[in-house]
Design a protein around this motif. Structure first.
Motif, PDB file in Angstrom:
ATOM      1  N   ALA A   1     -13.471 -49.057 -28.533  1.00 60.22           N
ATOM      2  CA  ALA A   1     -13.424 -48.574 -29.914  1.00 60.22           C
ATOM      3  C   ALA A   1     -13.764 -49.686 -30.896  1.00 60.22           C
ATOM      4  O   ALA A   1     -14.198 -49.421 -32.026  1.00 60.22           O
ATOM      5  N   PHE A   2     -13.617 -50.936 -30.447  1.00 59.82           N
ATOM      6  CA  PHE A   2     -13.833 -52.065 -31.346  1.00 59.82           C
ATOM      7  C   PHE A   2     -15.304 -52.425 -31.517  1.00 59.82           C
ATOM      8  O   PHE A   2     -15.617 -53.467 -32.106  1.00 59.82           O
TER       9      PHE A   2
ATOM     10  N   ILE B   1     -16.660 -43.250 -23.494  1.00 61.36           N
ATOM     11  CA  ILE B   1     -15.219 -43.392 -23.711  1.00 61.36           C
ATOM     12  C   ILE B   1     -14.985 -44.711 -24.443  1.00 61.36           C
ATOM     13  O   ILE B   1     -15.361 -45.779 -23.955  1.00 61.36           O
ATOM     14  N   ARG B   2     -14.368 -44.622 -25.608  1.00 65.66           N
ATOM     15  CA  ARG B   2     -14.067 -45.823 -26.393  1.00 65.66           C
ATOM     16  C   ARG B   2     -12.553 -46.009 -26.498  1.00 65.66           C
ATOM     17  O   ARG B   2     -11.921 -45.531 -27.439  1.00 65.66           O
ATOM     18  N   PRO B   3     -11.953 -46.694 -25.550  1.00 65.55           N
ATOM     19  CA  PRO B   3     -10.513 -46.958 -25.662  1.00 65.55           C
ATOM     20  C   PRO B   3     -10.241 -48.084 -26.655  1.00 65.55           C
ATOM     21  O   PRO B   3     -11.123 -48.892 -26.956  1.00 65.55           O
ATOM     22  N   THR B   4      -9.029 -48.124 -27.145  1.00 71.71           N
ATOM     23  CA  THR B   4      -8.608 -49.233 -28.004  1.00 71.71           C
ATOM     24  C   THR B   4      -8.013 -50.318 -27.105  1.00 71.71           C
ATOM     25  O   THR B   4      -8.623 -50.672 -26.110  1.00 71.71           O
ATOM     26  N   MET B   5      -6.845 -50.860 -27.419  1.00 72.14           N
ATOM     27  CA  MET B   5      -6.247 -51.896 -26.569  1.00 72.14           C
ATOM     28  C   MET B   5      -5.537 -51.233 -25.393  1.00 72.14           C
ATOM     29  O   MET B   5      -4.533 -50.544 -25.573  1.00 72.14           O
TER      30      MET B   5
ATOM     31  N   GLN C   1     -24.712 -36.046 -26.114  1.00 69.43           N
ATOM     32  CA  GLN C   1     -24.001 -37.315 -26.023  1.00 69.43           C
ATOM     33  C   GLN C   1     -22.703 -37.149 -26.800  1.00 69.43           C
ATOM     34  O   GLN C   1     -22.721 -36.824 -27.985  1.00 69.43           O
ATOM     35  N   VAL C   2     -21.588 -37.345 -26.122  1.00 66.35           N
ATOM     36  CA  VAL C   2     -20.278 -37.149 -26.738  1.00 66.35           C
ATOM     37  C   VAL C   2     -19.502 -38.456 -26.679  1.00 66.35           C
ATOM     38  O   VAL C   2     -19.536 -39.166 -25.670  1.00 66.35           O
ATOM     39  N   ILE C   3     -18.812 -38.759 -27.761  1.00 64.62           N
ATOM     40  CA  ILE C   3     -18.030 -39.996 -27.846  1.00 64.62           C
ATOM     41  C   ILE C   3     -16.569 -39.645 -28.070  1.00 64.62           C
ATOM     42  O   ILE C   3     -16.239 -38.787 -28.903  1.00 64.62           O
ATOM     43  N   TYR C   4     -15.703 -40.318 -27.320  1.00 70.84           N
ATOM     44  CA  TYR C   4     -14.266 -40.100 -27.449  1.00 70.84           C
ATOM     45  C   TYR C   4     -13.562 -41.421 -27.758  1.00 70.84           C
ATOM     46  O   TYR C   4     -13.677 -42.384 -26.995  1.00 70.84           O
ATOM     47  N   HIS C   5     -12.851 -41.455 -28.871  1.00 73.93           N
ATOM     48  CA  HIS C   5     -11.933 -42.557 -29.140  1.00 73.93           C
ATOM     49  C   HIS C   5     -10.619 -42.245 -28.426  1.00 73.93           C
ATOM     50  O   HIS C   5      -9.946 -41.264 -28.758  1.00 73.93           O
TER      51      HIS C   5
ATOM     52  N   PHE D   1      -9.020 -45.214 -35.809  1.00 72.48           N
ATOM     53  CA  PHE D   1     -10.043 -44.523 -35.031  1.00 72.48           C
ATOM     54  C   PHE D   1      -9.761 -43.020 -34.982  1.00 72.48           C
ATOM     55  O   PHE D   1      -8.737 -42.587 -34.452  1.00 72.48           O
ATOM     56  N   ASP D   2     -10.683 -42.278 -35.543  1.00 75.48           N
ATOM     57  CA  ASP D   2     -10.583 -40.818 -35.533  1.00 75.48           C
ATOM     58  C   ASP D   2     -10.619 -40.315 -34.091  1.00 75.48           C
ATOM     59  O   ASP D   2     -11.436 -40.772 -33.288  1.00 75.48           O
ATOM     60  N   ASP D   3      -9.729 -39.399 -33.746  1.00 81.63           N
ATOM     61  CA  ASP D   3      -9.704 -38.865 -32.376  1.00 81.63           C
ATOM     62  C   ASP D   3      -9.860 -37.343 -32.364  1.00 81.63           C
ATOM     63  O   ASP D   3      -9.287 -36.656 -31.519  1.00 81.63           O
ATOM     64  N   SER D   4     -10.667 -36.832 -33.297  1.00 80.99           N
ATOM     65  CA  SER D   4     -10.876 -35.379 -33.376  1.00 80.99           C
ATOM     66  C   SER D   4     -11.476 -34.831 -32.088  1.00 80.99           C
ATOM     67  O   SER D   4     -11.074 -33.762 -31.601  1.00 80.99           O
ATOM     68  N   ASN D   5     -12.446 -35.549 -31.525  1.00 81.28           N
ATOM     69  CA  ASN D   5     -13.069 -35.089 -30.277  1.00 81.28           C
ATOM     70  C   ASN D   5     -12.054 -35.059 -29.139  1.00 81.28           C
ATOM     71  O   ASN D   5     -12.056 -34.149 -28.304  1.00 81.28           O
ATOM     72  N   LEU D   6     -11.195 -36.068 -29.105  1.00 82.21           N
ATOM     73  CA  LEU D   6     -10.195 -36.127 -28.037  1.00 82.21           C
ATOM     74  C   LEU D   6      -9.159 -35.015 -28.200  1.00 82.21           C
ATOM     75  O   LEU D   6      -8.689 -34.448 -27.209  1.00 82.21           O
ATOM     76  N   THR D   7      -8.816 -34.699 -29.436  1.00 81.51           N
ATOM     77  CA  THR D   7      -7.898 -33.581 -29.691  1.00 81.51           C
ATOM     78  C   THR D   7      -8.517 -32.280 -29.202  1.00 81.51           C
ATOM     79  O   THR D   7      -7.845 -31.443 -28.578  1.00 81.51           O
ATOM     80  N   TRP D   8      -9.807 -32.118 -29.480  1.00 82.29           N
ATOM     81  CA  TRP D   8     -10.525 -30.932 -28.984  1.00 82.29           C
ATOM     82  C   TRP D   8     -10.521 -30.902 -27.458  1.00 82.29           C
ATOM     83  O   TRP D   8     -10.350 -29.844 -26.845  1.00 82.29           O
TER      84      TRP D   8
END
Length: 353
Positions: free
Chosen positions: A10-11, A109-113, A180-184, A289-296
């Motif tokens: 995510a960074f 997939i964009r993870p944070t820490m 192409q889909v991106i997930y925070h 980091f917006d996580d709208s896609n992950l919520t979906w």
């Protein structure tokens, strides 16, 4: 091939502030307005500099060559607006995927820490210490007298198994798509953890299970957090710079009698400044980091009959205080002591999910 899954970070957003959307990088896009990133030119620059170094340096200067290349990487990263080489190269990887994916569906997939596991394969599984873990180890060794940050800031942590579960579910949902889909994969939008709560949880753990040296319990001190860099620099001068100058003066007058103490203090100072340089941009980032896609995606698991119960990636289920003092902090210290070959104290505190 039906789908390509790419794990980024995510960074890649750098040190931007505000709500950061789950969107892809455009070709040539950078974090500095008016700058264009040509990846081929960057690769050619690396090759040219490396060739020049090899011609100028002897075979015994491999360490110096490595250092120079690191300097070049950091310089180019900062030139385009990224704080370090890691996030810079991750962003370049995403850009290249966008260029060459064709009709292949891409899931990024964009993870944070990423921290130790919450549940699977068992609570506290960890392999390596990084980002926030380095601060925990330094805190344990009382090598973290102060740091940059605001106690009201939010720390964005996510357990490793939740990152993996999100990736598995994303593959199951998108394997036959063309997008192409991106997930925070992050936690603050669902279950925020403040810096104050993080520090308190670490302090609680060290109070329950203190360090013991020669049969004596060592006192754990809370680190000072400074919102302003100027105050932080003053603290560094008081703790490290001034004592080091005085010691070096006495050491010179007394023919090296204090060399060991000078070297030890200098080593601690260098370690601490490196810690700040490497990790300050992450724990105390002002971006969310917006996580709208992950919520979906969590909702989609029910529609697609994916076993969301076993593949848990909902940070709302985490009790941060319990997780930190009973799972993550002891896991980090156990791994750190194992790498050093030392014995780790044990805590009797029980973990409950």
């Amino acid at each position: 091939m039906k789908l390509l899954l790419h794990v980024s970070t995510a960074f890649v957003a750098g040190t931007q502030e505000g709500l950061l959307l789950e969107r892809a990088f455009h070709n040539g896009e950078t974090l500095r307005e008016g700058y264009y990133l040509d990846i081929e030119e960057e690769l050619q620059l690396v090759r040219n500099v490396k060739t020049e170094l090899m011609e100028a340096l002897s075979d015994s200067s491999e360490k110096l060559e490595k250092s120079k290349m690191k300097e070049l990487g950091l310089k180019r990263a900062c030139h385009f607006g990224w704080p370090n080489v890691y996030t810079f190269t991750k962003a370049m990887g995403e850009i290249l995927l966008g260029q060459y994916k064709g009709e292949l569906p891409i899931v990024i997939i964009r993870p944070t820490m990423v921290t130790s596991t919450f549940q699977d394969p068992f609570p506290g599984w960890i392999e390596g210490t990084r980002t926030i873990d380095a601060l925990i180890v330094a805190y344990d060794e009382q090598a973290l007298p102060c740091f940059l940050g605001d106690r009201n800031d939010i720390i964005d942590l996510i357990p490793a198994d939740m990152v993996i579960n999100a990736a598995l579910v994303a593959m199951a949902v998108h394997w036959n798509g063309k997008l192409q889909v991106i997930y925070h994969v992050s936690s603050p939008c669902q279950n925020p953890l403040s810096v104050n709560d993080f520090v308190d949880s670490c302090f609680d753990y060290f109070s329950i299970s203190p360090r013991i040296l020669n049969g004596r319990v060592l006192q754990t001190r809370r680190p000072y957090l400074f919102k302003r860099y100027a105050f932080f620099r003053v603290c560094l001068m008081i703790i490290f710079s001034l004592p080091l100058m005085i010691l070096e003066g006495f050491n010179l007058l007394l023919c090296g009698c204090f060399s060991r103490y000078c070297n030890d203090l200098n080593r601690r100072y260098n370690f601490f400044t490196l810690l700040v340089k490497l990790y300050a941009p992450y724990p105390f980032s002002k971006g969310r980091f917006d996580d709208s896609n992950l919520t979906w995606l969590r909702m989609e698991t029910k529609i697609c009959n994916v076993d969301g119960g076993n593949l848990n990636f909902d940070p709302k289920q985490i009790s941060w205080h319990s997780y930190l003092i009973s799972v993550h902090v002891p896991a980090v210290l156990k791994y750190a002591h194992m790498k050093k070959g030392t014995t780790l104290r044990r805590t009797s505190y029980s973990y409950s999910q």
